[in-house]
Enzyme design. Structure first.
Site, PDB file in Angstrom:
ATOM      1  N   ASP A  82      27.885-134.093  -1.782  1.00  0.00           N
ATOM      2  CA  ASP A  82      26.979-134.347  -2.913  1.00  0.00           C
ATOM      3  C   ASP A  82      26.320-133.041  -3.351  1.00  0.00           C
ATOM      4  O   ASP A  82      26.189-132.097  -2.576  1.00  0.00           O
ATOM      5  CB  ASP A  82      25.910-135.387  -2.563  1.00  0.00           C
ATOM      6  CG  ASP A  82      24.966-134.952  -1.458  1.00  0.00           C
ATOM      7  OD1 ASP A  82      25.449-134.387  -0.455  1.00  0.00           O
ATOM      8  OD2 ASP A  82      23.746-135.164  -1.600  1.00  0.00           O
ATOM      9  N   GLU A 177      23.635-135.900   1.440  1.00  0.00           N
ATOM     10  CA  GLU A 177      22.814-134.997   2.267  1.00  0.00           C
ATOM     11  C   GLU A 177      21.561-134.569   1.532  1.00  0.00           C
ATOM     12  O   GLU A 177      20.467-134.472   2.100  1.00  0.00           O
ATOM     13  CB  GLU A 177      23.637-133.766   2.659  1.00  0.00           C
ATOM     14  CG  GLU A 177      22.988-132.892   3.739  1.00  0.00           C
ATOM     15  CD  GLU A 177      22.079-131.798   3.208  1.00  0.00           C
ATOM     16  OE1 GLU A 177      21.406-131.145   4.019  1.00  0.00           O
ATOM     17  OE2 GLU A 177      21.998-131.587   1.974  1.00  0.00           O
TER      18      GLU A 177
HETATM   19 ZN   LIG Z   1      23.425-128.133   1.283  1.00  0.00          ZN
END
Ligand SMILES: [Zn+2]
Length: 411
Positions: A82, A177
């Site tokens: 992401d 994340e």
């Molecule tokens: Zn990162």
């Protein structure tokens, strides 16, 4: 030595062009459907490379195995797919500057934007390198597509050269994340490794074994709502109380913009609502448990002090743990940190450990029993339009990945 720069440039530019931004407001897992576009591509590429056990998990992570040729610890390599929600990540047009001349870099889609070695001294060291940037309107997404490109390139090299000794390696590409949801409860078990590394760091040589400890806090202020025409002596404005609360918290100290190094902070990230009810969201950060707890105590005390000025209002403060400094676990077993340091020295690097003023997927993984330091990729100026990376830096990171595998195999 094999030159990986062309492959890394090709992978990074292809991966960055795919929009895979995460969204903290989404309740789903993964938070955005578009992250799966990236994941399906990785499944196809890993399968084509001959990786084994290639799997897209129900929580949106891609896992794969590179079979070992010798006994040794099972090691994981992770990167997140992401990109950060803080800046436009749609329509990324990666651009390659071959043999950087050391001057100012301008942007085709925003003439007002420049990247100069004066403002960013690390750039001055990259003369002659091949740099990758965005076009001016978006972030690049080297955070963490660089990590993905590095691991994929190392995997391709190992699978094409079965004579290179390596223990069993596990690869993981995680979603979400950037919104702190990259490590599913199932991941440690599904990964099945002795220890792991994230490739999610910055400058060449940085090996990070220390992160913030982090809590989140939500303060809710309920006022008394009434028609303003009949409000005399009755209305209690939640907006005024929210303002008072923010004013009472430290502003010249203990904020992200006034702290550095090992200092922690209390940061109001969001405030929304109405005169009837306000909700303020905070993040609390400190390197030590005691310091983090003290920040939570201070926030609660300020809430109580403001509540005492207006008994008709109702103020609640809920603090939730997010992640903890990985050092607490890594200091009891230095094996993964030592292996990374020794492998970096094998490459002639001078590794340094700088405490991360943030967290990584590795912070949660370490806490969950999978020791997981963070390794450099070369990425710079992340989460904004000036994000850039050097292909030669990514190549050093790829060699570090291979060196770790080789050293763990007794090489
Ligand atoms: Zn990162």
């Amino acid at each position: 030595m094999t030159d990986f720069t062309a492959e890394l440039t090709d992978r990074l530019t292809r991966y960055c062009a795919i929009d895979s931004q995460s969204d903290s407001d989404s309740p789903t897992s993964p938070s955005t459907e578009i992250q799966l576009d990236m994941q399906r591509l990785l499944v196809d590429e890993l399968t084509a490379l001959g990786a084994q056990d290639v799997q897209l998990t129900p929580y949106g992570a891609v896992l794969a195995t590179i079979p070992g040729t010798v006994a040794g610890p099972t090691i994981g390599f992770l990167a997140h797919v992401d990109t950060a929600p803080q800046f436009n990540a749609t329509g990324v047009k990666p651009r390659v500057i071959k043999g950087y001349n050391g001057g100012a870099i301008t942007y085709p889609d925003d003439p007002a934007l420049t990247l100069t070695p004066e403002a960013f001294p690390y750039l001055a060291q990259k003369q002659g390198h091949d740099l990758i940037t965005a076009s001016g309107l978006t972030l690049l997404g080297a955070d963490d597509k660089a990590g993905v490109a590095i691991i994929m390139t190392a995997a391709r090299h190992l699978l094409a050269n079965p004579d290179l000794p390596r223990p069993t390696l596990r690869l993981a590409f995680t979603p979400d994340e950037e919104i702190g949801r990259g490590v599913d409860a199932q991941l440690p078990k599904d990964l099945g490794v002795d220890f792991a590394y994230t490739f999610d760091g910055g400058k060449v040589g940085e090996i990070e074994d220390e992160t913030f400890s982090a809590d989140g806090a939500v303060v809710t202020i309920k006022g008394v709502s009434i028609h303003p025409g009949y409000a005399t002596g009755k209305l209690v404005s939640a907006i005024h109380l929210a303002g008072k609360l923010i004013q009472t918290l430290p502003q010249a100290t203990m904020t992200p913009e006034t702290t550095e190094g090992r200092e922690g902070f209390i940061h109001a990230t969001d405030m929304k609502g109405s005169a009837a009810e306000m909700k303020i969201t905070f993040i609390l950060r400190d390197f030590e448990r005691e310091g983090l707890e003290a920040k939570g105590t201070l926030l609660r005390q300020v809430c109580e002090a403001v509540a005492a000025t207006e008994p008709r209002a109702e103020i609640t403060c809920t603090i939730t743990p997010q992640y903890r400094n990985m050092r607490y676990w890594l200091e009891s077993d230095r094996t993964p940190v030592d292996l990374a340091y020794e492998s970096a020295r094998d490459l002639g690097l001078d590794p340094v450990s700088i405490p991360i003023r943030g967290g990584t997927d590795g912070s949660r993984l370490t806490e969950m029993g999978v020791p997981c330091p963070n390794l450099f990729t070369g990425m710079q100026n992340i989460h904004g339009p000036l994000e850039w990376i050097s292909a030669q830096d990514m190549q050093v990171a790829t060699r570090l990945c291979l060196a770790i595998a080789g050293r763990a195999a007794g090489g």
